[in-house]
Design a protein around this motif. Structure first.
Motif, short mmCIF file in Angstrom:
data_model
loop_
_atom_site.label_atom_id
_atom_site.label_comp_id
_atom_site.label_asym_id
_atom_site.label_seq_id
_atom_site.Cartn_x
_atom_site.Cartn_y
_atom_site.Cartn_z
N PRO A 26 123.92 9.64 1.32
CA PRO A 26 124.17 10.50 0.16
C PRO A 26 125.65 10.63 -0.19
CG PRO A 26 123.78 11.83 2.11
CD PRO A 26 123.60 10.41 2.53
N GLU A 27 125.92 10.95 -1.45
CA GLU A 27 127.30 11.27 -1.84
C GLU A 27 127.30 12.52 -2.71
OE1 GLU A 27 129.37 8.28 -4.19
OE2 GLU A 27 127.81 8.24 -5.71
N VAL A 28 128.44 13.20 -2.73
CA VAL A 28 128.60 14.35 -3.61
C VAL A 28 129.70 14.02 -4.61
CG1 VAL A 28 129.31 16.77 -3.79
CG2 VAL A 28 127.85 16.05 -1.91
N LEU A 29 129.35 14.14 -5.90
CA LEU A 29 130.32 13.81 -6.96
C LEU A 29 130.48 14.99 -7.92
CD1 LEU A 29 127.72 11.49 -7.26
CD2 LEU A 29 129.66 10.18 -7.97
N SER A 134 126.21 1.61 -6.85
CA SER A 134 125.20 2.55 -6.33
C SER A 134 124.49 3.26 -7.48
CB SER A 134 125.88 3.59 -5.45
OG SER A 134 126.80 4.33 -6.21
N GLY A 135 125.17 3.36 -8.64
CA GLY A 135 124.59 4.11 -9.76
C GLY A 135 125.06 5.56 -9.79
N GLY A 136 125.86 5.96 -8.80
CA GLY A 136 126.35 7.34 -8.76
C GLY A 136 127.27 7.65 -9.94
N TYR A 149 123.83 12.70 -4.78
CA TYR A 149 123.21 11.47 -5.27
C TYR A 149 122.87 10.55 -4.10
CZ TYR A 149 122.64 7.02 -7.62
OH TYR A 149 122.13 5.82 -8.05
N ARG A 150 121.77 9.88 -4.23
CA ARG A 150 121.36 8.93 -3.18
C ARG A 150 120.58 7.77 -3.78
NH1 ARG A 150 120.02 11.14 2.52
NH2 ARG A 150 119.72 9.21 3.62
N PHE A 156 114.60 3.18 -6.72
CA PHE A 156 114.38 4.59 -6.44
C PHE A 156 115.70 5.29 -6.11
CE2 PHE A 156 112.49 7.94 -3.53
CZ PHE A 156 111.98 8.69 -4.57
N LYS A 157 116.21 6.01 -7.12
CA LYS A 157 117.48 6.73 -6.92
C LYS A 157 117.20 8.20 -7.13
CE LYS A 157 119.52 2.81 -9.24
NZ LYS A 157 118.40 2.49 -10.16
#
Ligand code: PMV
Length: 313
Positions: A26-29, A134-136, A149-150, A156-157
Motif C-alpha cells: 500500500p501507499e499513502v498519497l 502502479s496507477g496511484g 492506494y493498493r 484489481f486496484k
C-alpha cells in the motif's frame, strides 16, 4: 463562438509507499495545491498544441481516449497546456496531464462525468508513458484529498479516501530534476529485486509498516511524523533510489532537527526530484533553505481532484 473547455488536475506527493506499491504494497498519497491546466477549443485547422513540445503527448492521449471511448473523429482541436507542477520531479505532472486531458475530452464530447472511467483511461495513458505504473498517481489526481492506494493486480486496484486531521506545515524542497525517468528508476528496483528478492521484500515490508504509521498519524493515533519521514527515507536509500548528493542534503536537514524524504521515483546519478521536509519549528527550515539557497516552498495537502474550470460556448 467555438466551444471552449478548461480543466485542471492536481499534482501529488507520496507520504509513504513509493516503489513498494509497484509490488502490491500500500501507499499513502496526497493531492497538492499545484495544478496542471488543459484547455481545448474547436478549431478549423486540424490539431494544434501549445506549447508545441507537448504535441506527441497530446496525440498519444487523443489516441487512447478515442480507442477507449470508441469515438471516431477528435481532430479539429486547439489544445493549450499550462502547469504549476514542475515536470519530471516526482510531483505527478504526467498523471495530472492524463487526468486533465481525459476529463476535458469527456466534457467536449458531452459525456456524463464519470471519475472511475476517467481514472481508468488516464491510467491507460500513463501506461504508454511509463511501462508499469502502479496507477496511484492518476488515482490521486482524479479524486484528490488523501488516499490509501493498493494495486493488487493489473485488473484489481483498491483505494480509500482518508478523512484526516489538519496536517502540520510541510515543505517541498526541489533537489533538482533526476537524470533518470520514473520508468528507469522502477526498472532499477526491479533488477535489485531479481538479484536479492528476500532483501527487497524485507525492505518493502518495513515500508508497509511506515505506511501504516502514516495512517495512524492521519487518524491522530500516532504523533511522530518526523520519525515516520526519517524511517521512510532510510528505506528508500536502502532500495537504492536516492543519490549521494540528495542524501548529503537530507543529513543536513536532520542536523538542524528536521526530517526529509524523497517523494516519488527518486534518482541516483545526480538529483532525486522533490523532497518532503518537516521541522517542528518551520522557521529553522526556512532559514536553512535561505542559507543553502534551496528551492523550497510550502505545500498544502488534501487538495481537490480534477475540476472543470470553464465550459462555455
Ligand atoms: O516519481 P513519480 O511521480 O513518477 O512517482 C512514481 C512512484 C513509483 O512508485 C516509483 C512508481 C509508481 O508507478 O507508483
Amino acid at each position: 463562438m467555438a466551444k471552449k473547455i478548461k480543466v485542471s488536475a492536481p499534482g501529488k506527493i507520496i507520504l509513504s509507499g513509493e516503489h513498494a506499491v509497484v509490488y502490491g504494497y500500500p501507499e499513502v498519497l496526497s493531492a497538492i495545491d499545484k495544478r496542471l491546466f488543459v484547455e481545448i477549443e474547436e478549431s478549423k485547422a486540424g490539431l494544434s498544441v501549445f506549447p508545441s513540445e507537448g504535441r506527441s503527448y497530446v496525440e498519444h492521449a487523443l489516441e487512447t481516449v478515442k480507442t477507449k471511448l470508441e469515438v471516431g473523429k477528435l481532430d479539429n482541436l486547439k489544445v493549450v497546456v499550462s502547469s504549476e507542477i514542475p515536470i519530471g520531479c516526482g510531483l505527478g505532472s504526467s498523471a495530472a496531464f492524463a487526468v486533465a486531458i481525459t476529463t476535458a475530452f469527456f466534457e467536449f464530447l458531452k459525456l456524463p462525468r464519470n471519475l472511475k472511467k476517467i481514472n481508468e483511461i488516464a491510467y491507460g495513458i500513463e501506461k504508454k508513458q511509463h511501462n508499469n505504473p502502479s496507477g496511484g498517481d492518476n488515482t490521486i489526481s482524479t479524486y484528490g484529498g488523501f488516499l490509501l492506494y493498493r494495486k493488487e493486480t493489473e485488473m484489481f486496484k483498491v483505494f480509500s479516501s482518508l478523512k484526516t486531521r489538519v496536517f502540520p506545515s510541510l515543505f517541498l524542497i526541489n533537489s533538482g530534476k533526476p537524470i533518470e525517468t520514473t520508468g528507469e528508476m522502477v526498472d532499477r528496483v526491479r533488477r535489485f529485486y531479481l538479484r536479492s528478492p528476500l532483501k527487497v521484500e524485507k525492505t518493502f515490508k518495513e515500508v508497509e509498516q511506515v505506511t501504516r504509521g502514516f495512517l495512524k498519524f492521519l487518524s491522530k493515533e500516532e504523533s511522530n511524523l518526523g520519525e515516520l519521514v526519517k524511517t521512510n527515507e532510510e528505506l528508500l536509500e536502502r532500495l537504492g533510489v536516492v543519490s549521494k548528493k540528495t542524501m548529503r542534503l537530507i543529513r543536513k536537514v536532520e542536523k538542524i532537527g528536521g526530517f526529509a524524504k524523497i517523494s516519488g521515483a527518486g534518482g541516483v546519478k545526480e538529483n532525486s526530484g522533490i523532497m518532503i521536509a518537516y521541522h517542528a519549528d518551520p522557521e529553522k527550515l526556512i532559514s536553512f533553505a535561505e542559507k543553502e539557497r534551496l528551492d523550497m516552498f510550502r505545500v498544502k495537502l488534501g487538495e481537490k481532484g480534477v475540476r472543470i474550470e470553464q465550459n462555455a460556448c
